[in-house]
Write a protein that holds these residues in place. Structure first.
Motif, PDB file in Angstrom:
ATOM      1  N   GLU A 134       0.843  -1.193   0.000  1.00 51.24           N
ATOM      2  CA  GLU A 134       0.000   0.000   0.000  1.00 51.24           C
ATOM      3  C   GLU A 134       0.881   1.247   0.000  1.00 51.24           C
ATOM      4  OE1 GLU A 134      -3.899   1.535   2.561  1.00 51.24           O
ATOM      5  OE2 GLU A 134      -2.610  -0.056   3.334  1.00 51.24           O
ATOM      6  N   ALA A 135       0.734   2.064  -1.031  1.00 50.56           N
ATOM      7  CA  ALA A 135       1.561   3.262  -1.160  1.00 50.56           C
ATOM      8  C   ALA A 135       1.389   4.177   0.050  1.00 50.56           C
ATOM      9  CB  ALA A 135       1.206   4.008  -2.441  1.00 50.56           C
ATOM     10  N   TYR A 136       2.495   4.719   0.515  1.00 50.33           N
ATOM     11  CA  TYR A 136       2.469   5.585   1.695  1.00 50.33           C
ATOM     12  C   TYR A 136       1.854   6.941   1.370  1.00 50.33           C
ATOM     13  CZ  TYR A 136       4.043   8.628   5.446  1.00 50.33           C
ATOM     14  OH  TYR A 136       4.080   9.536   6.466  1.00 50.33           O
ATOM     15  N   SER A 137       1.038   7.431   2.293  1.00 50.08           N
ATOM     16  CA  SER A 137       0.467   8.770   2.205  1.00 50.08           C
ATOM     17  C   SER A 137       0.417   9.350   3.614  1.00 50.08           C
ATOM     18  CB  SER A 137      -0.943   8.741   1.618  1.00 50.08           C
ATOM     19  OG  SER A 137      -1.560  10.012   1.743  1.00 50.08           O
ATOM     20  N   PRO A 138       0.979  10.535   3.818  1.00 55.52           N
ATOM     21  CA  PRO A 138       1.008  11.105   5.176  1.00 55.52           C
ATOM     22  C   PRO A 138      -0.377  11.441   5.720  1.00 55.52           C
ATOM     23  CG  PRO A 138       1.735  12.718   3.555  1.00 55.52           C
ATOM     24  CD  PRO A 138       1.625  11.409   2.834  1.00 55.52           C
ATOM     25  N   ASN A 139      -1.374  11.516   4.843  1.00 56.60           N
ATOM     26  CA  ASN A 139      -2.719  11.889   5.282  1.00 56.60           C
ATOM     27  C   ASN A 139      -3.619  10.684   5.546  1.00 56.60           C
ATOM     28  OD1 ASN A 139      -2.196  14.705   5.014  1.00 56.60           O
ATOM     29  ND2 ASN A 139      -2.461  14.505   2.793  1.00 56.60           N
ATOM     30  N   LYS A 140      -3.073   9.493   5.396  1.00 56.47           N
ATOM     31  CA  LYS A 140      -3.872   8.291   5.591  1.00 56.47           C
ATOM     32  C   LYS A 140      -3.554   7.646   6.937  1.00 56.47           C
ATOM     33  CE  LYS A 140      -5.534   4.354   2.887  1.00 56.47           C
ATOM     34  NZ  LYS A 140      -5.350   3.538   1.664  1.00 56.47           N
ATOM     35  N   TYR A 141      -4.539   6.973   7.503  1.00 54.08           N
ATOM     36  CA  TYR A 141      -4.389   6.245   8.772  1.00 54.08           C
ATOM     37  C   TYR A 141      -4.039   7.163   9.938  1.00 54.08           C
ATOM     38  CZ  TYR A 141      -4.421   2.065   5.867  1.00 54.08           C
ATOM     39  OH  TYR A 141      -4.770   1.082   4.974  1.00 54.08           O
ATOM     40  N   ARG A 142      -4.679   8.305   9.983  1.00 51.84           N
ATOM     41  CA  ARG A 142      -4.442   9.209  11.106  1.00 51.84           C
ATOM     42  C   ARG A 142      -5.036   8.688  12.408  1.00 51.84           C
ATOM     43  NH1 ARG A 142      -4.831  15.499   9.014  1.00 51.84           N
ATOM     44  NH2 ARG A 142      -3.094  15.375   7.525  1.00 51.84           N
ATOM     45  N   ILE A 143      -5.851   7.636  12.299  1.00 47.66           N
ATOM     46  CA  ILE A 143      -6.426   7.056  13.517  1.00 47.66           C
ATOM     47  C   ILE A 143      -5.359   6.371  14.361  1.00 47.66           C
ATOM     48  CG2 ILE A 143      -8.710   6.696  12.517  1.00 47.66           C
ATOM     49  CD1 ILE A 143      -7.951   3.748  12.122  1.00 47.66           C
ATOM     50  N   TYR A 144      -4.252   6.020  13.727  1.00 50.23           N
ATOM     51  CA  TYR A 144      -3.185   5.362  14.473  1.00 50.23           C
ATOM     52  C   TYR A 144      -2.265   6.403  15.095  1.00 50.23           C
ATOM     53  CZ  TYR A 144      -4.729   1.179  12.050  1.00 50.23           C
ATOM     54  OH  TYR A 144      -5.487   0.138  11.576  1.00 50.23           O
ATOM     55  N   GLN A 145      -1.795   6.085  16.285  1.00 52.68           N
ATOM     56  CA  GLN A 145      -0.906   6.997  16.973  1.00 52.68           C
ATOM     57  C   GLN A 145       0.473   6.968  16.322  1.00 52.68           C
ATOM     58  OE1 GLN A 145      -0.881   6.084  21.134  1.00 52.68           O
ATOM     59  NE2 GLN A 145      -3.116   6.093  21.310  1.00 52.68           N
ATOM     60  N   ARG A 146       1.224   7.982  16.605  1.00 53.74           N
ATOM     61  CA  ARG A 146       2.567   8.069  16.046  1.00 53.74           C
ATOM     62  C   ARG A 146       3.406   6.869  16.497  1.00 53.74           C
ATOM     63  NH1 ARG A 146       6.663  13.282  16.534  1.00 53.74           N
ATOM     64  NH2 ARG A 146       8.277  12.461  15.123  1.00 53.74           N
ATOM     65  N   GLY A 147       4.042   6.231  15.542  1.00 56.24           N
ATOM     66  CA  GLY A 147       4.889   5.092  15.855  1.00 56.24           C
ATOM     67  C   GLY A 147       4.227   3.747  15.650  1.00 56.24           C
ATOM     68  N   GLN A 148       2.891   3.728  15.460  1.00 54.12           N
ATOM     69  CA  GLN A 148       2.205   2.456  15.252  1.00 54.12           C
ATOM     70  C   GLN A 148       2.322   1.967  13.813  1.00 54.12           C
ATOM     71  OE1 GLN A 148      -1.690   3.468  16.814  1.00 54.12           O
ATOM     72  NE2 GLN A 148      -1.272   2.361  18.715  1.00 54.12           N
ATOM     73  N   LEU A 149       2.705   2.855  12.907  1.00 49.38           N
ATOM     74  CA  LEU A 149       2.983   2.492  11.519  1.00 49.38           C
ATOM     75  C   LEU A 149       4.349   3.044  11.140  1.00 49.38           C
ATOM     76  CD1 LEU A 149      -0.432   3.203   9.729  1.00 49.38           C
ATOM     77  CD2 LEU A 149       0.494   0.988  10.407  1.00 49.38           C
ATOM     78  N   ALA A 150       4.910   2.488  10.079  1.00 45.52           N
ATOM     79  CA  ALA A 150       6.209   2.955   9.602  1.00 45.52           C
ATOM     80  C   ALA A 150       6.120   3.248   8.108  1.00 45.52           C
ATOM     81  CB  ALA A 150       7.286   1.906   9.871  1.00 45.52           C
ATOM     82  N   ARG A 151       7.055   4.034   7.640  1.00 46.27           N
ATOM     83  CA  ARG A 151       7.187   4.324   6.210  1.00 46.27           C
ATOM     84  C   ARG A 151       8.366   3.514   5.695  1.00 46.27           C
ATOM     85  NH1 ARG A 151       8.576  10.405   4.662  1.00 46.27           N
ATOM     86  NH2 ARG A 151      10.462   9.767   5.773  1.00 46.27           N
ATOM     87  N   ALA A 152       8.131   2.736   4.645  1.00 46.36           N
ATOM     88  CA  ALA A 152       9.156   1.798   4.184  1.00 46.36           C
ATOM     89  C   ALA A 152       9.550   2.082   2.742  1.00 46.36           C
ATOM     90  CB  ALA A 152       8.642   0.370   4.303  1.00 46.36           C
ATOM     91  N   VAL A 153      10.798   1.783   2.438  1.00 45.46           N
ATOM     92  CA  VAL A 153      11.306   1.932   1.082  1.00 45.46           C
ATOM     93  C   VAL A 153      12.055   0.659   0.706  1.00 45.46           C
ATOM     94  CG1 VAL A 153      13.427   3.050   1.891  1.00 45.46           C
ATOM     95  CG2 VAL A 153      12.682   3.366  -0.481  1.00 45.46           C
TER      96      VAL A 153
END
Length: 276
Positions: A134-153
């Motif tokens: 799933e392509a990363y978007s900074p405006n998606k999944y704001r329901i999750y707190q900081r650190g619960q998801l990561a941005r991967a390359v």
């Protein structure tokens, strides 16, 4: 003198046809309900255990692996689902423990979690992350707190950013529990540390199998097919099967990573116990 008394004959009350019909219908309804219940329970007891191949290993498709793994699982009594491409999402990982899979093959990217400092310095962490497709978007999944998801390359593709989940995502965000599931990470860095394996075990998995470093896609795919054969056809224990894979297939010839399992207490576990 004798008095003569007429004997009164008590007549039995007549049973109405309506009462007989009603009673018959009630008995018939009870019989139908009991039969349906027995058939339902019988069907549930005969339901096949489920396995899933989650294929989000971007840019490394392998239809042969998917077909052969599916065939092995089908031939030993498992119903197999395939989830690939864009369906490998954050929400899939969130729901995964609740989906009832007894064998889970994660053919997805996995890599070390690192922190990039403001000056550009990269600081490696102690945990690994599972990639989505799933392509990363900074405006998606704001329901999750900081650190619960990561941005991967993905290595070599710096312009492709994807969502990824760290081990604690399964503790804090997932729903349901694994049902003594066998989790096989068909990818790199499953044992970068034991944190990812521990997260799955805490959520109810029985054993987690993966590699301790980077591994080539063709090597891990072949190794997992051999592993499934030893587990499903030869009915070896987890410990025996992993050792046989290392004897037959060996470590990755380029990166020298090896296949491991966790926890050690699951070493004597046999997959045939799942088929109930």
């Amino acid at each position: 003198m004798f008095a003569l008394h007429k004997r009164r004959i008590k007549r039995k009350p007549r049973t109405s046809k309506e009462f007989i019909i009603a009673l018959t219908l009630i008995v018939l309804a009870i019989c139908i309900a009991l039969t349906a219940s027995l058939m339902s329970n019988r069907g549930a007891s005969q339901a096949k255990p489920k396995a899933v191949i989650i294929d989000g290993l971007l840019h490394y498709p392998n239809e042969t692996f998917v077909k052969e793994a599916t065939s092995l699982l089908n031939s030993t009594g498992f119903e197999v689902d395939y989830i690939g491409g864009e369906k490998v999402t954050v929400d899939l990982y969130r729901r995964l423990p609740s989906l009832g899979y007894r064998i889970i093959i994660l053919r997805v990217h996995c890599g070390p979690l690192v922190e990039t400092l403001p000056n550009g310095t990269i600081v490696p962490g102690e945990d690994a992350i599972l990639f989505t497709a799933e392509a990363y978007s900074p405006n998606k999944y704001r329901i999750y707190q900081r650190g619960q998801l990561a941005r991967a390359v993905i290595t070599g593709r710096p312009n492709e950013l994807y969502f990824a989940v760290p081990p604690w995502f399964f503790d804090e965000c997932a729903e349901g529990r694994f049902d003594d599931s066998i989790v096989i990470l068909d990818s790199c860095y499953g044992f970068y540390s034991t944190s990812m394996a521990e997260a799955f075990i805490r959520r109810g998995a029985k054993v987690f199998i993966g590699w301790d470093g980077e591994v080539q896609a063709k090597h891990t795919d072949y190794a997992v097919l051999v592993l499934l054969k030893y587990l499903l056809i030869d009915r070896l224990t987890v410990d025996q099967a992993v050792k046989k894979v290392m004897d037959e297939v060996g470590p990755d010839p380029y990166h020298h990573s090896v296949m491991l399992f966790y926890p050690s207490s699951a070493g004597d576990y046999r997959l045939e116990r799942l088929k109930r």
